[in-house]
Scaffold this motif. Structure first.
Motif, PDB file in Angstrom:
ATOM      1  N   GLY A  89       0.746  -1.087   0.083  1.00 17.01           N
ATOM      2  CA  GLY A  89      -0.030  -0.122  -0.001  1.00 17.01           C
ATOM      3  C   GLY A  89       0.967   1.340   0.088  1.00 17.01           C
ATOM      4  N   VAL A  90       1.744   1.058   0.719  1.00 18.05           N
ATOM      5  CA  VAL A  90       2.640   2.571   0.807  1.00 18.05           C
ATOM      6  C   VAL A  90       3.558   2.416  -0.529  1.00 18.05           C
ATOM      7  N   ALA A  91       3.932   1.412  -1.028  1.00 18.75           N
ATOM      8  CA  ALA A  91       4.461   1.517  -2.302  1.00 18.75           C
ATOM      9  C   ALA A  91       3.723   2.167  -3.470  1.00 18.75           C
ATOM     10  N   ALA A 119       2.983   5.773  -2.633  1.00 17.60           N
ATOM     11  CA  ALA A 119       4.140   6.743  -3.003  1.00 17.60           C
ATOM     12  C   ALA A 119       4.338   6.966  -4.565  1.00 17.60           C
ATOM     13  N   MET A 120       3.860   5.991  -5.273  1.00 12.24           N
ATOM     14  CA  MET A 120       4.006   6.169  -6.752  1.00 12.24           C
ATOM     15  C   MET A 120       2.793   7.200  -7.307  1.00 12.24           C
ATOM     16  N   GLN A 121       1.822   7.455  -6.349  1.00 12.62           N
ATOM     17  CA  GLN A 121       0.705   8.021  -6.876  1.00 12.62           C
ATOM     18  C   GLN A 121       0.650   9.497  -5.998  1.00 12.62           C
ATOM     19  N   GLY A 122       1.941   9.498  -5.085  1.00 10.40           N
ATOM     20  CA  GLY A 122       2.050  10.846  -4.505  1.00 10.40           C
ATOM     21  C   GLY A 122       1.068  10.882  -3.138  1.00 10.40           C
ATOM     22  N   GLN A 123       0.650   9.721  -2.567  1.00 11.50           N
ATOM     23  CA  GLN A 123      -0.355   9.618  -1.501  1.00 11.50           C
ATOM     24  C   GLN A 123       0.470   8.534  -0.718  1.00 11.50           C
ATOM     25  N   LEU A 125      -1.975   7.859   2.413  1.00 13.01           N
ATOM     26  CA  LEU A 125      -3.216   7.061   1.844  1.00 13.01           C
ATOM     27  C   LEU A 125      -2.966   5.640   1.658  1.00 13.01           C
ATOM     28  N   GLY A 126      -2.042   5.316   1.187  1.00 16.22           N
ATOM     29  CA  GLY A 126      -1.579   3.964   0.673  1.00 16.22           C
ATOM     30  C   GLY A 126      -1.381   3.039   1.939  1.00 16.22           C
ATOM     31  N   ILE A 138      -4.874   2.536   3.385  1.00 18.75           N
ATOM     32  CA  ILE A 138      -5.660   1.450   2.580  1.00 18.75           C
ATOM     33  C   ILE A 138      -4.921   0.008   2.939  1.00 18.75           C
ATOM     34  N   GLY A 139      -3.501   0.105   2.814  1.00 19.50           N
ATOM     35  CA  GLY A 139      -2.896  -1.384   3.096  1.00 19.50           C
ATOM     36  C   GLY A 139      -3.023  -1.810   4.502  1.00 19.50           C
ATOM     37  N   LEU A 140      -3.293  -0.835   5.374  1.00 16.97           N
ATOM     38  CA  LEU A 140      -3.692  -1.380   6.645  1.00 16.97           C
ATOM     39  C   LEU A 140      -4.957  -2.072   6.820  1.00 16.97           C
ATOM     40  N   GLY A 141      -5.761  -1.370   6.089  1.00 16.15           N
ATOM     41  CA  GLY A 141      -7.374  -1.918   6.263  1.00 16.15           C
ATOM     42  C   GLY A 141      -7.321  -3.177   5.574  1.00 16.15           C
TER      43      GLY A 141
END
Length: 58
Positions: free
Chosen positions: A23-25, A28-32, A35-36, A39-42
């Motif tokens: 989610g973080v990766a 990060a590609m989307q500039g967020q 938020l990643g 979402i990854g945590l969820g």
């Protein structure tokens, strides 16, 4: 007396950490990246809880 069958718990935490990293990766590609992370945590929590519930049913 027969020994009860030992139940080794299934690890669901690996799915949690993997989902957070992915989610973080992607975020990060989307500039967020934050938020990643959320979402990854969820998604990771949902998978880890599903694994835990499935393990309890065994």
């Amino acid at each position: 007396m027969a020994d009860p069958q030992s139940k080794t718990p299934v690890a669901g935490g690996c799915f949690l950490s993997l989902a957070i990293l992915v989610g973080v990766a992607i975020g990060a590609m989307q500039g967020q990246a934050s938020l990643g992370f959320v979402i990854g945590l969820g998604v990771g929590l949902a998978i880890a809880i599903a694994v835990w519930l499935r393990d309890r049913m065994r």
